[in-house]
Design a protein around this motif. Structure first.
Motif, short mmCIF file in Angstrom:
data_model
loop_
_atom_site.label_atom_id
_atom_site.label_comp_id
_atom_site.label_asym_id
_atom_site.label_seq_id
_atom_site.Cartn_x
_atom_site.Cartn_y
_atom_site.Cartn_z
N ASN A 206 0.85 -1.20 0.00
CA ASN A 206 0.00 0.00 0.00
C ASN A 206 0.88 1.25 0.00
N VAL A 207 0.50 2.19 -0.83
CA VAL A 207 1.30 3.42 -1.00
C VAL A 207 0.61 4.60 -0.31
N ARG A 208 1.41 5.36 0.44
CA ARG A 208 0.93 6.61 1.02
C ARG A 208 1.86 7.72 0.52
N ASP A 209 1.33 8.95 0.42
CA ASP A 209 2.06 10.07 -0.18
C ASP A 209 2.49 10.98 0.98
N TRP A 210 3.67 10.73 1.55
CA TRP A 210 4.05 11.35 2.82
C TRP A 210 4.45 12.81 2.68
N ILE A 211 3.97 13.61 3.64
CA ILE A 211 4.34 15.04 3.70
C ILE A 211 4.65 15.36 5.16
N HIS A 212 5.68 16.18 5.38
CA HIS A 212 5.99 16.60 6.75
C HIS A 212 4.89 17.56 7.23
N ALA A 213 4.50 17.43 8.51
CA ALA A 213 3.42 18.26 9.05
C ALA A 213 3.74 19.75 8.90
N ASP A 214 5.02 20.15 8.98
CA ASP A 214 5.38 21.58 8.80
C ASP A 214 4.97 22.08 7.41
N ARG A 273 -3.68 2.83 -2.64
CA ARG A 273 -2.70 3.89 -2.91
C ARG A 273 -3.35 5.27 -2.87
N TYR A 274 -2.66 6.22 -2.25
CA TYR A 274 -3.04 7.64 -2.34
C TYR A 274 -1.90 8.37 -3.03
N ALA A 275 -2.25 9.34 -3.87
CA ALA A 275 -1.22 10.16 -4.52
C ALA A 275 -1.83 11.50 -4.90
N ILE A 276 -1.15 12.56 -4.54
CA ILE A 276 -1.68 13.92 -4.70
C ILE A 276 -0.96 14.68 -5.81
N GLU A 277 -1.75 15.31 -6.66
CA GLU A 277 -1.24 16.27 -7.65
C GLU A 277 -1.53 17.66 -7.06
N SER A 278 -0.48 18.35 -6.61
CA SER A 278 -0.71 19.62 -5.90
C SER A 278 -0.38 20.84 -6.77
N GLY A 279 -0.46 20.67 -8.08
CA GLY A 279 -0.08 21.74 -9.01
C GLY A 279 -0.89 23.01 -8.85
N LYS A 280 -2.18 22.88 -8.50
CA LYS A 280 -3.01 24.09 -8.37
C LYS A 280 -2.49 24.96 -7.22
N LEU A 281 -2.21 24.34 -6.08
CA LEU A 281 -1.71 25.09 -4.92
C LEU A 281 -0.36 25.75 -5.25
N ARG A 282 0.50 24.99 -5.92
CA ARG A 282 1.84 25.52 -6.23
C ARG A 282 1.77 26.66 -7.23
N ALA A 283 0.98 26.47 -8.30
CA ALA A 283 0.93 27.48 -9.36
C ALA A 283 0.17 28.73 -8.90
N GLU A 284 -0.97 28.51 -8.25
CA GLU A 284 -1.83 29.64 -7.93
C GLU A 284 -1.33 30.41 -6.71
N LEU A 285 -0.82 29.70 -5.72
CA LEU A 285 -0.47 30.36 -4.45
C LEU A 285 1.03 30.35 -4.19
N GLY A 286 1.80 29.79 -5.11
CA GLY A 286 3.26 29.84 -4.98
C GLY A 286 3.81 29.04 -3.82
N TRP A 287 3.06 28.03 -3.37
CA TRP A 287 3.52 27.21 -2.23
C TRP A 287 4.47 26.12 -2.72
N ALA A 288 5.44 25.79 -1.90
CA ALA A 288 6.32 24.64 -2.17
C ALA A 288 6.71 24.01 -0.83
N PRO A 289 6.85 22.68 -0.81
CA PRO A 289 7.27 22.03 0.45
C PRO A 289 8.73 22.31 0.74
N GLN A 290 9.07 22.37 2.04
CA GLN A 290 10.48 22.56 2.44
C GLN A 290 11.18 21.23 2.73
N PHE A 291 10.40 20.24 3.17
CA PHE A 291 10.99 18.93 3.52
C PHE A 291 10.93 18.02 2.31
#
Ligand code: TDX
Length: 328
Positions: A206-214, A273-291
């Motif tokens: 089983n696949v999970r799409d890990w992100i740091h809580a920060d 499996r879960y997998a996220i396409e976060s392109g809208k958040l990145r393109a529209e709001l300029g967000w990017a993960p640090q970890f």
């Protein structure tokens, strides 16, 4: 802004409170029921007011929302395995709690950000080239994910029917300090500390799409401040890993043989499996993960659990006893 953060003493909510105080001028009131999964210690030393109360209690919620400029709604029962044993707290907190929040923000015309999960979309096949997007149809599998899906639908209906000023985010699996040891990563870390072999459900593919809580917190703050009302944003950091990979990494980082784990009874209805396409958040709001280095983030998380045994120790034997009853 004066923020009301529901569930602000939980794993992700408390991380968000720390983030807000470090990166903005907002003030914070936390509304939290202090269930088994919350901890006052996660807020120690912070200049926040803690109101102990139930998000499904309309009176308490109305009082607190009346004093706020915005509500960030994290409060939820969140553990799938528990929802399979007893769904009722999930219906109360996740559905009736969100309903109480919506009625209060409607009455007082307060901005709302609703925090949700990628699990509302059901699961993907391992070989599916697609990832979840904001347009993926809802198809929740467990009582937990169905209750979160219902809460998202309530928020959208209040936006459309009543003009409530709300945004929604759906995030992938979080890891980091202060996560309850019933969850996969801290359960295995604390097992290894205790000399117990980690327990992997089923075949472990089983696949999970890990992100740091920060990174989740920085995304929620960005959406609260700059997101478009009525919109949903998916939050993810391209962190797909299967459970075998994660458990082997935990074992190796802790100086154990990579195969020193057990495969146990699978979870009923276990999402593949879960997998996220976060392109809208990145393109529209300029967000990017640090970890971006999962192994480094995991090593820090292991070090945190090693250094905070007094925090998790009181819960360890009861948590493992509950799993043992289910052969897990
Ligand atoms: O001991 C375990 N062994 C195991 O193999 C546990 C506790 C879990 N697992 C598996 C099940 C999942 O495939 O590990 C994976 C992760 O399990 P959880 O930590 O229980 O998380 P998950 O069910 O994926 O849901 C989490 O992410 C989405 C959160 O708990 C949810 O609240 C969030 O919505």
């Amino acid at each position: 802004m004066r923020l009301l953060v529901t569930g602000g003493a939980g794993f992700i909510g408390s991380n968000f409170v720390h983030h807000v105080l470090a990166h903005s001028d907002h003030t914070v009131t936390v509304l939290d029921k202090l269930t088994y999964a919350a901890s006052r210690e996660a807020l120690t030393g912070l200049p926040v007011e803690l109101v102990v109360g139930d998000v499904a209690d309309a009176e308490v919620v109305d009082d607190q929302v009346a004093r706020a400029d915005a509500v960030v709604h994290f409060a939820a029962e969140s553990h799938n395995d528990n929802s399979l044993t007893d769904p009722s707290p999930f219906i109360r907190t996740n559905l009736l709690g969100t309903f109480a929040i919506l009625e209060a923000v409607r009455k007082h015309d307060v901005r709302l950000h609703h925090v949700s999960t990628d699990e509302v979309y059901g699961d993907l096949a391992l070989d599916d080239p697609m990832r979840f997007t904001e347009d993926t149809p809802y198809a929740p599998s467990s009582p937990y994910s169905a209750s979160k899906a219902g809460s998202d639908h309530l928020v959208r209906a209040w936006v459309r029917s009543f003009g409530v000023r709300a945004t929604v985010s759906n995030c992938s699996n979080n890891y980091g300090p202060w996560q309850h040891i019933e969850k996969f990563i801290p359960r295995q870390i604390t097992n290894v500390i205790d000399g117990i072999r980690p327990k992997v459900y089923g075949d472990g593919l089983n696949v999970r799409d890990w992100i740091h809580a920060d990174d989740h917190s920085s995304a929620v703050l960005r959406i609260l401040e700059a997101g478009r009302v009525g919109e949903t944003y998916l939050i993810g950091a391209d962190g797909e890993k299967n459970n075998l990979e994660v458990v082997r990494m935990v074992l190796e980082l802790m100086g154990q043989p990579a195969d020193a784990f057990d495969q146990v009874t699978d979870r009923a209805g276990h999402d593949r499996r879960y997998a996220i396409e976060s392109g809208k958040l990145r393109a529209e709001l300029g967000w990017a993960p640090q970890f971006e280095d999962f192994e480094a983030g995991l090593a820090d998380t292991i070090a945190w659990y090693q250094a905070h045994e007094e925090w998790w120790r009181p819960h360890k034997s009861a948590t493992e006893a509950t799993y043992a009853l289910k052969g897990q």
